[in-house]
Design an enzyme around this catalytic site. Structure first.
Site, PDB file in Angstrom:
ATOM      1  N   ARG A 276      -0.012  -0.715  18.030  1.00 26.47           N
ATOM      2  CA  ARG A 276      -0.853  -0.160  16.975  1.00 26.47           C
ATOM      3  C   ARG A 276      -2.309  -0.561  17.172  1.00 26.47           C
ATOM      4  NH1 ARG A 276      -3.071  -2.266  12.751  1.00 26.47           N
ATOM      5  NH2 ARG A 276      -1.808  -4.153  12.638  1.00 26.47           N
TER       6      ARG A 276
ATOM      7  N   LEU B 278      -3.375  -0.048   7.636  1.00 27.64           N
ATOM      8  CA  LEU B 278      -3.721   0.281   6.255  1.00 27.64           C
ATOM      9  C   LEU B 278      -3.726   1.789   6.100  1.00 27.64           C
ATOM     10  CD1 LEU B 278      -6.651  -2.193   5.465  1.00 27.64           C
ATOM     11  CD2 LEU B 278      -4.291  -2.319   4.718  1.00 27.64           C
TER      12      LEU B 278
ATOM     13  N   ARG C 160      -5.050  -5.326  21.825  1.00 28.16           N
ATOM     14  CA  ARG C 160      -4.329  -6.513  21.372  1.00 28.16           C
ATOM     15  C   ARG C 160      -3.179  -6.911  22.289  1.00 28.16           C
ATOM     16  NH1 ARG C 160      -4.010  -5.263  14.860  1.00 28.16           N
ATOM     17  NH2 ARG C 160      -6.225  -5.589  14.493  1.00 28.16           N
TER      18      ARG C 160
ATOM     19  N   LEU D 129       0.806  -1.216   0.000  1.00 31.80           N
ATOM     20  CA  LEU D 129       0.000   0.000   0.000  1.00 31.80           C
ATOM     21  C   LEU D 129       0.836   1.262   0.000  1.00 31.80           C
ATOM     22  CD1 LEU D 129      -3.149  -0.590   2.141  1.00 31.80           C
ATOM     23  CD2 LEU D 129      -2.983   0.352  -0.158  1.00 31.80           C
TER      24      LEU D 129
ATOM     25  N   SER E 271      -9.755 -12.562  12.194  1.00 34.28           N
ATOM     26  CA  SER E 271     -10.031 -11.149  12.434  1.00 34.28           C
ATOM     27  C   SER E 271     -10.389 -10.836  13.882  1.00 34.28           C
ATOM     28  CB  SER E 271     -11.182 -10.692  11.543  1.00 34.28           C
ATOM     29  OG  SER E 271     -11.576  -9.398  11.921  1.00 34.28           O
TER      30      SER E 271
ATOM     31  N   HIS F 242       2.753 -10.156  14.487  1.00 31.72           N
ATOM     32  CA  HIS F 242       1.865  -9.587  13.480  1.00 31.72           C
ATOM     33  C   HIS F 242       2.396  -8.301  12.844  1.00 31.72           C
ATOM     34  CE1 HIS F 242      -1.845  -8.705  11.488  1.00 31.72           C
ATOM     35  NE2 HIS F 242      -2.120  -7.653  12.230  1.00 31.72           N
TER      36      HIS F 242
END
Lengths: 227, 248, 638
Positions: free
Chosen positions: C435, C441, C330, C43, C284, C401
């Site tokens: 994060r 993204l 997370r 991206l 997810s 991750h």
């Protein structure tokens, strides 16, 4: 329109689809005419011969027939061109089990088409050529008696069998061909696409059964068990 | 479990290739197919042999890198999966498994199972985009896209570019791949404007890359890991004819 | 070395506008005389390449994949955040800025994070214009969902494939420029070195992975957009090819690395099933909206999950974090899972997982509702594990991750080497020590579309008059020779262990000692262990084949060689930071309840590391974090 566009894979397929669908339309007319053969013998003879004469004499029908000849030839030649290109670009696998994921007749339209082409040569020779250029007796109304030609043709059981087999090939050819043609022409609406698909199946069955029944019926009533 | 492998080995694009036999013991049924290939490769390396090259990356079915013919079928015998999502439990103990690269004139083999799918990139670059420069667009919610339009566009846009559609097609046609992009963009108001130009360019490029005709056998839809519908092909055909007829 | 982040003066909300208004520009006619190299086509790389090419720069774009479309951004599932406030639920740029900064445990720059939130608005506009099929309401307006760590709905999504759709948008824009001849795309090319001439980045050395040829490319600026290096743990949610080589080679040429040890370990991934496993697939985060996480109360529990009665289950997240429960951020969720697994309560054949249970949701909402919400995830779970999660709970475990750390960059996204920029996950800029979901993204896109095109112009304007560099320059010679020597060195070892075997060992070591929780003793052990492994690597590695052909093993070996060095730096980084913050949890620094204990007095800085040689210890250059606009608080989710 540029030549490049006409030569694209999609345009070639469009030609297949348009000619194919015209032939599908012709088959309906052809079948409707032929169904007269299923009438009681005395009525069938008059009706069928009158109809045959009508077709051969009418200027409008003449024009349609040229479209028909064109469609047949274009369909066959285009198929050949397409097949040759496909053969050139397609893959060959040492171990190939791709047949699991598609219908056999959709993969073998070329073979089915070749069978039909051979059949057509025979068919044209026996009826079309004979009617146009051969010595055909005249019925009591003065029309060329195609009816007796038909009766004579279906005398032998193997000829009937040949016809039925050819009609089976036609059936499978139509089963894929009709749907494929409509897809090629671009019907993408999910609901109507599925309606047309169902129509195609019914159509294919009707044509196959219709054309198969006639020689069998003629044979059985004239020479077979029912006589 | 034990398996017997027959794998296509080819040193480079110019070389002749052939199937080579390998036996693999102690294959765990929960291994993915590619993990089985890793295991084979590790054994080959430790034996001083050259490992089998194959394309792979994300190993979760979305990057589209992996792709091989497994037992004569694209991505293997199970529908709706990529090779990396295929697991060894789908095979029988003692089974012989044939592994070949995806093949097509437009997808030359680079080495072993690795192939060149750059033809797909060239099809996209010919017109598979909306011409919107960075910074030009207006506020997103000024453009309404109905729920149905967005969902339908997504269905077409989900293509991962793996090439299974070409590999499984008897004519090596790229119709499903090309049409999925044409359809995705044609279904959205922001992409619709360029449809005519796009479809003419993309189809021309698709043909030039040496893909075959679409015979509508629908094998591509069955083997597409994202289940992309063949109706996209109908859409492409329609847009193409329309564009060709109306072209000035 | 004094680190200058070059934060513009002025109020927070005006800094970026001020910068843009005063940055130097390059005349359109001059742009094509300024070649730019962009490494990576994810991206950030694809969006930067497309945007710069649209402006008229001549761009050379590189990726190791066979197509630009396969970069690992493609695998992002959940969504992309933007402070559009379409839901009228109190969102704003400021709130998003604050959530992101707090989510990162106050270890990021205020100005960078504010700009991220500010530019999020245009990103959605851009993506929609490119044809990204975002979820829509029935009336046609854009739809949103909520994500962990925030109290508003600001996440835009395209089913579970948002990353794929955003990447395709960027990829298509990139390919459009390729067709126009403004971008030259080199797929199957891996950057192996950075060429620095007179202190400025002027080119790269790349290996053509299809031929093995070592090639030189010169440019006026180099942009590294090669993503994160979480694959260093071997088992991760990343793609097999994800690597840290480009940033590491740049680091060795003088670019500082910032906070390399800050790695996000994602809590909901599929557990490892055996030694052969190559990847831990992400499930997810959205599953935690309705799934309840638990482990048995007894160690060595033999019963199947459904046979364990309610009172013998430990819903540890609900127990420890009653207000956020299963939706705790997370880092916290992952750490809590590890705590239970380490204490012997792990489930599954390897005792390395926890249950994610939907039985309550199915009972309360009905099977159909659960199917509608998560059907694709349940079927993905079944594809991989052959288990039906509607019948019995899923088994999940944490997996590496995302790399919050990366190349140190200033406000202009420029590294400490002038002319070398780093965008997206490859840099350290916006996420601090942790994060938030759906921000990766965003950051990748914003860097590429909206920030780099301005900041790189500011740099390139100064390069117009500089002498044009050619690939014949002696520095290219030197770099190419070093690259070739390194490849020859790897080929020549001819030992008995494969690159993967070393990678797995390194990953295990790193996960245990420098993963979810770290301690001084463990980190010191890890450094010794890594050094040992490093030595063994250069004596025992085996690479088959030759360097002059397609050779995946050689590619892997090169990446593992770099990973071994990065790993050591990660441990030094983790060791030097004597506090716990975000994903960085030092066992010595925790509260009585086992929560992270930050030390703002001593460690409110970004650790930027300088390479000083293979056998020398890295040198730390702290960049103090100054908070002018917000007050630091304890990040509490209880």
């Amino acid at each position: 329109m540029k030549v490049a566009i006409l030569k694209s894979t999609l345009s070639r397929k469009n030609l297949m689809a348009l000619t194919g669908l015209f032939l599908c339309f012709f088959l309906v007319i052809h079948l409707l005419g032929n169904l007269q053969l299923l009438l009681p013998a005395e009525r069938a003879e008059g009706s069928f011969n009158y109809y045959s004469d009508l077709l051969s004499g009418n200027i409008f029908i003449m024009m349609i027939s040229y479209v028909l000849y064109f469609s047949l030839i274009a369909h066959a030649v285009d198929a050949l061109v397409i097949t040759l290109k496909n053969k050139k670009v397609a893959a060959k696998y040492v171990y190939d089990d791709r047949k699991q994921v598609s219908k056999w007749y959709s993969r073998n339209m070329g073979i089915l088409g070749t069978i039909l082409l051979i059949f057509l040569v025979l068919h044209f020779k026996d009826f079309w050529y004979l009617y146009k250029f051969g010595a055909v007796p005249v019925d009591k109304e003065g029309y060329k008696n195609l009816y007796v030609v038909v009766l004579y043709a279906f005398k032998s059981w193997w000829y009937v069998l040949l016809y039925v087999c050819a009609m089976l090939a036609l059936g499978y050819h139509l089963l894929h061909g009709f749907k494929s043609a409509v897809r090629t022409l671009g019907l993408y609406h999910p609901r109507y696409a599925s309606y047309v698909q169902i129509f195609g199946v019914i159509y294919s069955y009707a044509i196959t059964i219709g054309f198969s029944v006639i020689p069998v019926y003629v044979h059985l009533t004239q020479y077979g068990l029912w006589n | 479990m034990k398996i017997h492998l027959k794998i296509w080995r080819q040193k480079n694009a110019a070389a002749e290739g052939k199937m080579v036999d390998y036996d693999l013991d102690k294959v765990d049924v929960h291994m993915s197919f590619l993990e089985m290939m890793d295991t084979l490769n590790e054994q080959l390396i430790l034996k001083g042999e050259i490992p089998v090259e194959f394309d792979h990356d994300c190993r979760e079915g979305i990057c589209g890198a992996c792709g091989m013919m497994i037992n004569g079928q694209a991505h293997g015998p199970v529908a709706g999966l990529t090779a990396c999502q295929l697991h060894m439990r789908e095979f029988k103990d003692g089974e012989t498994i044939y592994v070949e690269p995806f093949r097509a004139l437009a997808f030359p083999v680079k080495r072993d199972l690795k192939i060149d799918r750059s033809a797909f990139d060239r099809i996209i670059q010919s017109g598979g985009f909306i011409s919107a420069n960075t910074g030009q667009p207006a506020e997103a919610n000024t453009l309404l896209v109905t729920h149905e339009e967005a969902e339908s566009a997504f269905d077409s846009a989900a293509c991962i570019g793996c090439g299974a559609c070409v590999a499984t097609c008897k004519n090596s046609s790229a119709a499903l791949f090309t049409s999925a992009k044409i359809s995705h963009l044609a279904k959205l108001p922001q992409g619709e404007k360029e449809t005519a130009k796009r479809v003419l360019k993309m189809v021309t490029r698709m043909d030039a890359e040496g893909f075959g005709h679409c015979s509508n056998t629908e094998a591509c839809e069955v083997k597409c890991p994202q289940g992309i519908s063949v109706l996209n092909i109908a859409r492409m055909n329609w847009e193409y004819t329309k564009a060709a007829v109306l072209k000035d | 070395m004094e680190l200058d982040a070059k934060i513009p003066e002025g109020p927070l909300e005006d800094k970026w506008s001020f910068y843009k208004a005063h940055a130097r520009l390059v005349n359109p006619a001059n742009r094509k005389k300024l070649p730019v190299i962009i490494v990576g086509t994810g991206l950030s790389g694809a969006s930067a390449a497309a945007s710069l090419a649209e402006q008229g720069y001549s761009v050379q774009s590189f990726c190791f994949q066979d197509s630009a479309r396969r970069a690992h951004s493609v695998a992002a599932q959940g969504g992309v955040n933007a402070a559009k406030n379409y839901q009228n639920d109190g969102d704003s740029v400021y709130r998003m800025f604050y959530d992101t900064l707090k989510g990162g445990d106050f270890r990021a720059r205020e100005a960078n994070v504010y700009r991220l939130a500010e530019c999020s608005l245009s990103l959605i506009d851009q993506a929609v214009a490119q044809g990204v099929p975002f979820a829509r309401e029935y009336g046609g307006y854009l739809s949103n969902r909520s994500f962990g760590g925030v109290q508003v709905s600001r996440t835009f999504y395209a089913r579970g494939q948002t990353g794929q759709q955003l990447l395709l948008g960027a990829y298509q824009s990139l390919m459009r420029q390729v067709e126009l001849g403004k971008v030259k795309l080199y797929s199957r090319h891996e950057m192996l070195d950075l060429v620095v001439i007179d202190g400025k980045a002027k080119g790269i050395i790349a290996r053509n992975l299809d031929t093995g040829a070592i090639e030189r490319y010169a440019a006026e600026a180099v942009v590294i957009a090669t993503g994160g290096f979480g694959k260093i743990y071997y088992l991760s949610t990343l793609a097999m090819g994800c690597n840290g080589s480009a940033i590491w080679r740049a680091h060795k040429r003088g670019a500082l690395m910032a906070c390399p040890s800050w790695t996000q370990i994602h809590p909901t991934c599929l557990p490892q099933a055996g030694d052969y496993q190559s990847k831990l697939t992400l499930m997810s985060e959205s599953l935690r909206n309705d799934g309840r996480i638990w482990v048995p109360k007894l160690t060595d529990e033999k019963r199947a999950a459904n046979d364990i009665p309610e009172e013998e289950r430990d819903y540890y997240l609900e127990r420890r974090y009653p207000s956020f429960g299963n939706l705790a951020p997370r880092d916290i969720s992952s750490r809590a899972a590890k705590e239970r697994i380490d204490a012997g309560f792990g489930v599954g054949t390897q005792h390395n997982a926890v249950y994610l249970d939907f039985s309550k949701a199915i009972k309360e909402q009905g099977l159909d509702k659960v199917k509608e919400k998560y059907g694709n995830l349940f079927s993905m779970y079944k594809k991989i594990t052959a288990d039906d999660a509607y019948e019995a709970p899923m088994k999940i475990s944490p997996a590496a991750h995302f790399s919050m750390g990366g190349l140190w960059v200033d406000y202009e996204l420029m590294t400490t080497i002038p002319g070398l920029f780093a965008v997206g996950e490859a840099n350290f800029a916006d996420h601090g020590a942790n994060r938030l979901g759906a921000n990766s993204l965003l950051q990748a896109c914003v860097d590429g579309y909206f920030i780099l095109p301005y900041t790189i112009a500011n740099y390139l304007a100064g390069e117009l008059k500089a002498e044009k560099v050619s690939v014949k320059h002696p520095q290219f010679e030197v770099a190419e020779r070093e690259v070739t020597e390194q490849l020859e060195r790897l080929m020549a070892i001819k030992g008995t262990k494969t690159a993967d075997q070393f990678h797995k060992e390194l990953g295990k070591l790193l996960y245990d000692k420098c993963g979810l929780s770290r301690s001084a003793a463990g980190l010191n052990e890890a450094i010794l262990g890594i050094q040992k492994l490093h030595h063994e690597f250069y004596t025992q590695l085996i690479v088959p084949g030759t360097a002059g052909e397609i050779n995946a093993e050689l590619e892997k070996a090169g990446r593992v060689a770099d990973y071994l060095e990065i790993a050591e730096l990660m441990c030094h980084d983790a060791l030097s930071r004597e506090e716990s913050c975000g994903a960085h949890f030092r066992e010595e620094y925790q509260t009585a309840d086992g929560e992270a204990l930050r030390n703002d007095e001593k460690f409110c800085y970004v650790s930027a590391w300088e390479w000083t040689g293979t056998d020398a210890a890295p040198v730390l250059h702290p960049e103090p974090l100054v908070f002018e606009f917000i007050k630091l608080s304890v990040r509490s989710y209880t």
